[in-house]
Write a protein that holds these residues in place. Structure first.
Motif, short mmCIF file in Angstrom:
data_model
loop_
_atom_site.label_atom_id
_atom_site.label_comp_id
_atom_site.label_asym_id
_atom_site.label_seq_id
_atom_site.Cartn_x
_atom_site.Cartn_y
_atom_site.Cartn_z
N HIS A 1 28.08 76.33 46.66
CA HIS A 1 28.30 75.07 45.96
C HIS A 1 29.27 74.26 46.81
CE1 HIS A 1 26.25 76.22 42.26
NE2 HIS A 1 26.74 77.43 42.48
N LEU A 2 28.91 73.06 47.14
CA LEU A 2 29.73 72.21 48.00
C LEU A 2 30.49 71.20 47.16
CD1 LEU A 2 27.09 71.53 50.80
CD2 LEU A 2 28.76 73.36 50.67
N ILE A 3 31.76 71.00 47.50
CA ILE A 3 32.58 70.00 46.82
C ILE A 3 33.21 69.10 47.88
CG2 ILE A 3 33.03 71.43 44.79
CD1 ILE A 3 35.73 72.12 45.97
N SER A 4 33.66 67.95 47.46
CA SER A 4 34.27 67.02 48.41
C SER A 4 35.61 67.56 48.89
CB SER A 4 34.47 65.66 47.75
OG SER A 4 35.46 65.74 46.75
N ALA A 5 36.05 67.05 50.03
CA ALA A 5 37.34 67.48 50.59
C ALA A 5 38.48 67.10 49.66
CB ALA A 5 37.54 66.86 51.96
N ALA A 6 38.40 65.92 49.03
CA ALA A 6 39.45 65.49 48.11
C ALA A 6 39.53 66.41 46.90
CB ALA A 6 39.19 64.05 47.66
N HIS A 7 38.39 66.81 46.37
CA HIS A 7 38.39 67.73 45.22
C HIS A 7 38.94 69.10 45.63
CE1 HIS A 7 37.15 69.15 41.30
NE2 HIS A 7 36.65 70.22 41.90
N TYR A 8 38.59 69.56 46.81
CA TYR A 8 39.09 70.85 47.30
C TYR A 8 40.61 70.81 47.45
CZ TYR A 8 39.50 75.00 50.24
OH TYR A 8 39.85 76.22 50.74
N GLU A 9 41.15 69.71 47.98
CA GLU A 9 42.60 69.58 48.12
C GLU A 9 43.28 69.60 46.76
OE1 GLU A 9 44.02 66.42 50.62
OE2 GLU A 9 42.32 66.69 51.99
N ARG A 10 42.71 68.90 45.77
CA ARG A 10 43.28 68.93 44.41
C ARG A 10 43.23 70.33 43.83
NH1 ARG A 10 40.17 64.19 43.77
NH2 ARG A 10 38.68 65.34 42.49
N LEU A 11 42.16 71.05 44.09
CA LEU A 11 42.02 72.41 43.60
C LEU A 11 43.09 73.31 44.22
CD1 LEU A 11 40.31 74.48 41.98
CD2 LEU A 11 38.93 74.77 44.04
N LEU A 12 43.30 73.21 45.52
CA LEU A 12 44.32 74.03 46.18
C LEU A 12 45.72 73.68 45.68
CD1 LEU A 12 43.15 74.24 49.90
CD2 LEU A 12 43.01 75.98 48.12
N THR A 13 45.99 72.41 45.49
CA THR A 13 47.29 71.99 44.97
C THR A 13 47.52 72.56 43.58
OG1 THR A 13 47.23 69.96 46.26
CG2 THR A 13 48.72 69.99 44.37
N HIS A 14 46.50 72.52 42.75
CA HIS A 14 46.62 73.07 41.40
C HIS A 14 46.86 74.58 41.45
CE1 HIS A 14 46.10 73.28 37.10
NE2 HIS A 14 45.18 74.21 37.25
N LEU A 15 46.16 75.29 42.31
CA LEU A 15 46.36 76.74 42.44
C LEU A 15 47.77 77.07 42.92
CD1 LEU A 15 42.95 77.88 43.97
CD2 LEU A 15 43.80 78.30 41.66
N GLU A 16 48.29 76.28 43.87
CA GLU A 16 49.66 76.49 44.34
C GLU A 16 50.66 76.26 43.21
OE1 GLU A 16 49.99 73.83 47.64
OE2 GLU A 16 48.93 75.17 48.99
N ASP A 17 50.41 75.23 42.40
CA ASP A 17 51.29 74.96 41.26
C ASP A 17 51.27 76.13 40.27
OD1 ASP A 17 51.93 72.54 42.37
OD2 ASP A 17 50.62 71.36 41.04
N LEU A 18 50.10 76.69 40.03
CA LEU A 18 50.00 77.84 39.12
C LEU A 18 50.75 79.05 39.67
CD1 LEU A 18 46.26 77.64 37.99
CD2 LEU A 18 48.29 77.11 36.63
N GLU A 19 50.64 79.29 40.97
CA GLU A 19 51.35 80.40 41.59
C GLU A 19 52.86 80.19 41.50
OE1 GLU A 19 49.85 80.56 45.56
OE2 GLU A 19 48.02 81.61 44.98
N ASP A 20 53.32 78.96 41.74
CA ASP A 20 54.74 78.66 41.62
C ASP A 20 55.24 78.87 40.20
OD1 ASP A 20 54.81 78.03 44.29
OD2 ASP A 20 54.76 75.85 43.98
#
Length: 51
Positions: free
Chosen positions: A12-31
């Protein structure tokens, strides 16, 4: 968008902007999890003048 191979979804392909938001959200959850783990201590008293 989905990529199929022999009528089965392979990716499943997603846009680069959506991927960046996803990674930021995951980092926030880990923090947040790390803060929760450490909220019980142990704590060390420190004086800024001693540092």
């Amino acid at each position: 968008m989905a990529v199929f191979n022999h009528k089965r979804p392979e990716a499943h392909l997603i846009s680069a902007a959506h991927y960046e938001r996803l990674l930021t959200h995951l980092e926030d959850l880990e923090d947040a999890a790390r803060v929760h783990e450490r909220s019980a201590g142990p704590f060390v008293e420190a004086n800024l003048n001693d540092l």
